[in-house]
Design a protein around this motif. Structure first.
Motif, PDB file in Angstrom:
ATOM      1  N   PRO A 232       3.856  -8.203  -4.566  1.00 27.11           N
ATOM      2  CA  PRO A 232       3.784  -8.040  -3.188  1.00 27.11           C
ATOM      3  C   PRO A 232       3.589  -9.389  -2.309  1.00 27.11           C
ATOM      4  N   GLN A 233       4.667  -9.589  -1.406  1.00 25.06           N
ATOM      5  CA  GLN A 233       4.353 -10.674  -0.285  1.00 25.06           C
ATOM      6  C   GLN A 233       4.489 -10.128   0.877  1.00 25.06           C
ATOM      7  N   HIS A 234       4.135 -10.824   2.073  1.00 24.23           N
ATOM      8  CA  HIS A 234       4.133 -10.473   3.328  1.00 24.23           C
ATOM      9  C   HIS A 234       5.181 -10.135   3.940  1.00 24.23           C
ATOM     10  N   CYS A 235       6.191  -9.311   3.392  1.00 22.92           N
ATOM     11  CA  CYS A 235       7.350  -8.945   3.926  1.00 22.92           C
ATOM     12  C   CYS A 235       7.607  -7.271   3.533  1.00 22.92           C
ATOM     13  N   ASP A 236       8.857  -7.035   3.733  1.00 23.02           N
ATOM     14  CA  ASP A 236       9.377  -5.416   3.605  1.00 23.02           C
ATOM     15  C   ASP A 236       9.331  -5.189   2.049  1.00 23.02           C
ATOM     16  N   MET A 237       8.353  -4.980   1.162  1.00 20.83           N
ATOM     17  CA  MET A 237       8.214  -4.589  -0.160  1.00 20.83           C
ATOM     18  C   MET A 237       8.940  -3.544  -0.596  1.00 20.83           C
ATOM     19  N   VAL A 238       9.063  -2.737   0.269  1.00 23.55           N
ATOM     20  CA  VAL A 238       9.888  -1.284  -0.174  1.00 23.55           C
ATOM     21  C   VAL A 238      11.282  -1.737  -0.039  1.00 23.55           C
ATOM     22  N   ALA A 239      11.613  -2.585   0.796  1.00 26.71           N
ATOM     23  CA  ALA A 239      13.222  -2.772   0.773  1.00 26.71           C
ATOM     24  C   ALA A 239      13.436  -3.871  -0.227  1.00 26.71           C
TER      25      ALA A 239
ATOM     26  N   VAL B  12      -1.601  -6.479  -4.940  1.00 29.28           N
ATOM     27  CA  VAL B  12      -1.759  -7.306  -3.826  1.00 29.28           C
ATOM     28  C   VAL B  12      -2.598  -8.448  -4.322  1.00 29.28           C
ATOM     29  N   LEU B  13      -2.173  -9.674  -4.222  1.00 32.29           N
ATOM     30  CA  LEU B  13      -2.827 -10.708  -4.582  1.00 32.29           C
ATOM     31  C   LEU B  13      -3.675 -11.644  -3.268  1.00 32.29           C
ATOM     32  N   PHE B  14      -3.272 -11.110  -2.062  1.00 30.02           N
ATOM     33  CA  PHE B  14      -3.771 -11.788  -1.110  1.00 30.02           C
ATOM     34  C   PHE B  14      -4.725 -10.834  -0.213  1.00 30.02           C
ATOM     35  N   ASN B  15      -5.584 -11.364   0.555  1.00 29.66           N
ATOM     36  CA  ASN B  15      -6.614 -10.601   1.334  1.00 29.66           C
ATOM     37  C   ASN B  15      -5.840  -9.952   2.471  1.00 29.66           C
ATOM     38  N   TRP B  16      -5.427  -8.926   2.357  1.00 28.07           N
ATOM     39  CA  TRP B  16      -4.872  -8.139   3.521  1.00 28.07           C
ATOM     40  C   TRP B  16      -6.020  -7.151   4.012  1.00 28.07           C
ATOM     41  N   GLU B  17      -5.830  -6.891   5.414  1.00 27.10           N
ATOM     42  CA  GLU B  17      -6.815  -5.971   6.030  1.00 27.10           C
ATOM     43  C   GLU B  17      -6.876  -4.837   5.175  1.00 27.10           C
ATOM     44  N   PRO B  18      -8.030  -4.160   5.092  1.00 25.15           N
ATOM     45  CA  PRO B  18      -7.988  -2.946   4.518  1.00 25.15           C
ATOM     46  C   PRO B  18      -7.052  -1.751   4.738  1.00 25.15           C
ATOM     47  N   GLU B  19      -7.075  -1.683   5.953  1.00 25.61           N
ATOM     48  CA  GLU B  19      -5.985  -0.507   6.581  1.00 25.61           C
ATOM     49  C   GLU B  19      -4.733  -0.885   6.320  1.00 25.61           C
ATOM     50  N   VAL B  20      -4.024  -2.192   6.489  1.00 26.71           N
ATOM     51  CA  VAL B  20      -3.137  -2.586   5.974  1.00 26.71           C
ATOM     52  C   VAL B  20      -2.837  -2.487   4.552  1.00 26.71           C
ATOM     53  N   TRP B  21      -3.613  -2.814   3.849  1.00 23.16           N
ATOM     54  CA  TRP B  21      -3.514  -2.595   2.338  1.00 23.16           C
ATOM     55  C   TRP B  21      -3.259  -1.329   2.088  1.00 23.16           C
ATOM     56  N   ARG B  22      -4.165  -0.146   2.581  1.00 23.55           N
ATOM     57  CA  ARG B  22      -4.152   1.141   2.350  1.00 23.55           C
ATOM     58  C   ARG B  22      -2.588   1.701   2.598  1.00 23.55           C
ATOM     59  N   ASP B  23      -2.296   1.343   4.010  1.00 27.26           N
ATOM     60  CA  ASP B  23      -0.982   1.847   4.635  1.00 27.26           C
ATOM     61  C   ASP B  23       0.305   1.597   3.838  1.00 27.26           C
ATOM     62  N   PHE B  24      -0.043   0.088   3.175  1.00 33.86           N
ATOM     63  CA  PHE B  24       1.290  -0.531   2.116  1.00 33.86           C
ATOM     64  C   PHE B  24       1.378   0.638   0.906  1.00 33.86           C
ATOM     65  N   TYR B  25       0.019   0.881   0.575  1.00 32.26           N
ATOM     66  CA  TYR B  25       0.501   1.784  -0.783  1.00 32.26           C
ATOM     67  C   TYR B  25       0.932   2.979  -0.500  1.00 32.26           C
ATOM     68  N   PHE B  26       0.376   3.683   0.666  1.00 30.76           N
ATOM     69  CA  PHE B  26       0.978   5.077   1.110  1.00 30.76           C
ATOM     70  C   PHE B  26       2.434   4.955   1.387  1.00 30.76           C
TER      71      PHE B  26
END
Length: 299
Positions: A242-249, A8-22
């Motif tokens: 990673p962009q601010h979209c549904d990266m899993v999709a 992730v290149l952008f400064n996401w909120e820590p919990e958002v960052w964590r949940d993204f990788y989960f």
């Protein structure tokens, strides 16, 4: 062909960052995942507490885990952090700065797209230093990619296939300057732009995106229509940033096209819906200089 999710290149909120990788660990059909702060070392403390859980979750899910280094090292604490990362030995390191490669001392690693690999000689030298996989800079055309892959069979060649292309890293923070703040007292204003801050030309055309000290392309690189040519060029892996979209999709769409479950044209339409209102381009790959001006494939 493998798929790698870049850091992730952008400064996401820590919990958002964590949940993204989960979610990536649980739902994404990706082979390798790069984790770590690449752009700004000031962001690192926000994610450090979550990093062990993220690494463990990805490993348990069977993903190859890469821990990424900074792309630009300007401070002594950044140099020490990079050296510690290189010597830790627990995870495969993705080196994004040549000094990190020096600290690795020949141990197996991955080279990220921030290292300037523009010819066969550089790729061969990096492979001799222990590079197992080399992600080429996003601005290389197909002809150069094929030449580098043919000359470097001892390392997998990876190509930047989705996301806003990272173009430059600066010692100056654009976000802080825009808000009339000093870099050392930036108040982390870049967090207000989780997909980067668009920059317009004097003619009011979208031109670039800034992300703290980083400059990215405004258009989103999308090579899903070019997979056959990339395969013929002996590309072993595709990088999805990673962009601010549904990266899993996004990941699963690329996987379905690679596996022959969907035609590339359908995959392109799905990606356009997943990440709408952003121009899409493959101009670097095709050695075209046309600026993207509207949504859809440019060129």
């Amino acid at each position: 062909m493998k798929l790698t999710l870049g850091p992730v290149l952008f400064n996401w909120e820590p919990e958002v960052w964590r949940d993204f990788y989960f979610r990536v660990a649980d739902e994404a059909a990706v082979d390798a995942v790069a984790v770590g702060e690449v752009v700004c070392s000031k962001r690192m403390p926000f994610f450090d507490d979550h990093l062990p859980a993220v690494l463990d979750r990805l490993t348990a899910a069977g993903k190859e885990v890469l821990v990424s280094s900074l792309a630009l090292i300007t401070l002594e604490r950044e140099r020490r952090r990079t050296e510690e990362l290189a010597h830790a030995g627990e995870w495969l390191v993705e080196a994004n700065d040549i000094s990190c490669i020096a600290h690795l001392g020949g141990r197996p690693h991955v080279v990220g797209p921030f290292v300037n690999v523009y010819n066969e000689g550089t790729a061969q030298w990096l492979a001799a230093q222990g590079a197992r996989r080399i992600c080429l800079p996003p601005e290389l055309p197909l002809q150069s990619i094929a030449a580098i892959a043919a000359a470097t069979p001892q390392a997998e060649i990876e190509v930047f296939a989705f996301g806003r292309a990272p173009l430059a890293i600066s010692a100056r923070c654009y976000h802080a300057r825009l808000h009339k703040l000093a870099k050392d007292n930036c108040r982390f204003v870049c967090a207000a732009d989780p997909d980067g801050l668009p920059v317009d030309t004097l003619d009011d055309e979208r031109f670039l995106v800034v992300n703290g000290v980083q400059t990215l392309a405004h258009a989103c690189t999308n090579l899903i229509l070019d997979l056959d040519d990339l395969a013929r060029a002996n590309v072993a892996s595709l990088r999805l940033s990673p962009q601010h979209c549904d990266m899993v999709a996004v990941i699963n769409t690329f996987r379905d096209v690679l596996d022959g479950k969907k035609p590339p044209e359908q995959g392109f339409q799905e990606l356009s819906a997943i990440y709408p209102d952003v121009p899409t381009t493959n101009n670097f790959l095709r050695a075209r200089a046309t600026m993207a001006k509207s949504p859809g494939l440019v060129g």
